[in-house]
Write a protein that holds these residues in place. Structure first.
Motif, short mmCIF file in Angstrom:
data_model
loop_
_atom_site.label_atom_id
_atom_site.label_comp_id
_atom_site.label_asym_id
_atom_site.label_seq_id
_atom_site.Cartn_x
_atom_site.Cartn_y
_atom_site.Cartn_z
N VAL A 94 0.86 -1.18 0.00
CA VAL A 94 0.00 0.00 0.00
C VAL A 94 0.90 1.23 0.00
CG1 VAL A 94 -1.76 1.30 1.27
CG2 VAL A 94 -1.81 -1.20 1.27
N ASP A 98 -1.07 6.64 1.48
CA ASP A 98 -2.38 6.14 1.91
C ASP A 98 -2.39 5.90 3.42
OD1 ASP A 98 -2.27 5.70 -0.97
OD2 ASP A 98 -4.09 4.52 -0.72
N CYS A 102 -5.55 7.98 4.90
CA CYS A 102 -6.74 7.20 5.28
C CYS A 102 -7.16 7.42 6.73
CB CYS A 102 -6.50 5.71 5.01
SG CYS A 102 -6.53 5.31 3.24
N SER A 105 -10.41 9.70 6.56
CA SER A 105 -11.41 9.25 5.58
C SER A 105 -12.80 9.84 5.81
CB SER A 105 -11.49 7.72 5.59
OG SER A 105 -11.89 7.24 6.85
N ARG A 133 -15.14 6.39 2.37
CA ARG A 133 -14.49 5.57 1.35
C ARG A 133 -13.71 6.45 0.39
NH1 ARG A 133 -14.82 0.07 2.71
NH2 ARG A 133 -16.71 -0.16 3.95
N LEU A 134 -12.60 5.93 -0.11
CA LEU A 134 -11.80 6.69 -1.06
C LEU A 134 -12.55 6.84 -2.37
CD1 LEU A 134 -9.11 8.06 -1.78
CD2 LEU A 134 -8.27 5.82 -2.53
N LYS A 137 -8.05 9.80 -6.02
CA LYS A 137 -6.69 10.04 -5.55
C LYS A 137 -5.80 10.39 -6.73
CE LYS A 137 -2.54 7.82 -3.70
NZ LYS A 137 -1.87 6.54 -3.37
N TRP A 196 -6.44 -0.86 6.79
CA TRP A 196 -7.78 -0.39 6.44
C TRP A 196 -7.89 -0.17 4.94
CZ3 TRP A 196 -9.82 3.91 4.06
CH2 TRP A 196 -11.19 4.14 4.23
N ALA A 197 -6.87 0.43 4.33
CA ALA A 197 -6.89 0.67 2.89
C ALA A 197 -6.99 -0.65 2.13
CB ALA A 197 -5.64 1.43 2.47
N THR A 200 -10.60 -2.34 2.68
CA THR A 200 -11.76 -1.69 2.07
C THR A 200 -11.66 -1.59 0.55
OG1 THR A 200 -10.74 0.49 2.48
CG2 THR A 200 -12.27 -0.34 4.14
N THR A 201 -10.62 -2.16 -0.04
CA THR A 201 -10.47 -2.16 -1.50
C THR A 201 -10.83 -3.54 -2.03
OG1 THR A 201 -8.67 -0.55 -1.36
CG2 THR A 201 -8.89 -1.79 -3.41
#
Length: 229
Positions: A94, A98, A102, A105, A133-134, A137, A196-197, A200-201
């Motif tokens: 990652v 990020d 994040c 967020s 949520r992203l 970017k 977390w990144a 959640t992807t």
């Protein structure tokens, strides 16, 4: 899914264990010791007592893949790849940026993550989140502080990271005092944010774009000062 995430991109070393959306434990250590000397000690403290499980129970591994210290990144990535191979678990990378952005967020303005790259430059990316949520970017880049600040559109933004701390005066001058500066304790790359990144992807560990290889952004020529890695 249990994830062990770590960052060795900066002087501080961060490790975290998450279980689905729950942060189980997190540790951060900033000292003169090299990352290679700190990692084993920190992992030994996490498993099994703090994490409540053995490291063999981890389902996947995540590491900050850059930007950051060239030597530091190599140490963290090598450690994660070694664990991934030994335990036959997936591993992915990652962006270090990020791992800063994040943390914010839930904000409704752009988040500019800036890491001090030395030489009068910063590593930078601008993030937009929506409902946690992203949404968007920019590409990670290395540039002058002025160029990084110009990437932020609008009249309000959050600035975070070691680069934002170094160039806070320039940021506030440009935004006429309206910039929201992250508190210093939220400037570091967070291992929990990296996890977390990834979590959640969708299909994160299956995406070739997340292969765990260093992303230095610039050629290796001026690594961090002695003791950084």
């Amino acid at each position: 899914m249990k994830i062990l995430a770590l960052s060795t991109a900066e002087p501080g070393c961060s490790l975290a264990v998450t279980d689905n959306d729950q942060l189980v434990c997190e540790t951060y250590w900033h000292s003169r010791l090299t990352h290679s000397r700190r990692l084993l000690s920190m992992a030994g403290d996490l498993f099994p007592d703090q994490a409540g499980c053995e490291i063999s129970d981890v389902d996947a591994f995540v590491a900050a893949k850059g930007p950051g210290s060239f030597t530091g990144l190599r140490i963290g990535i090598s450690a994660v790849l070694g664990l991934s191979t030994a335990l036959s678990r997936p591993a992915a990378g990652v962006s270090s940026l990020d791992g800063i952005a994040c943390r914010f967020s839930q904000v409704d303005v752009p988040v500019c993550a800036m890491m001090d790259a030395r030489r009068g430059q910063v590593y930078c990316a601008v993030f937009r989140f929506e409902h946690g949520r992203l949404k968007e970017k920019t590409d990670d880049t290395v540039c002058s502080p002025k160029q990084a600040i110009s990437m932020v559109s609008g009249k309000d933004a959050v600035f975070a990271g070691s680069g934002a701390r170094v160039y806070e005066t320039k940021i506030q001058e440009t935004f006429k005092g309206r910039a929201r500066m992250a508190p210093p304790f939220m400037d570091a790359v967070s291992a929990a944010a990296l996890a977390w990144a990834a979590r959640t992807t969708p299909d994160f560990f299956q995406n070739p774009a997340n292969t765990l290889v260093p992303d230095y952004l610039r050629s290796e020529g001026a690594d961090a000062p002695r003791g950084f890695a």
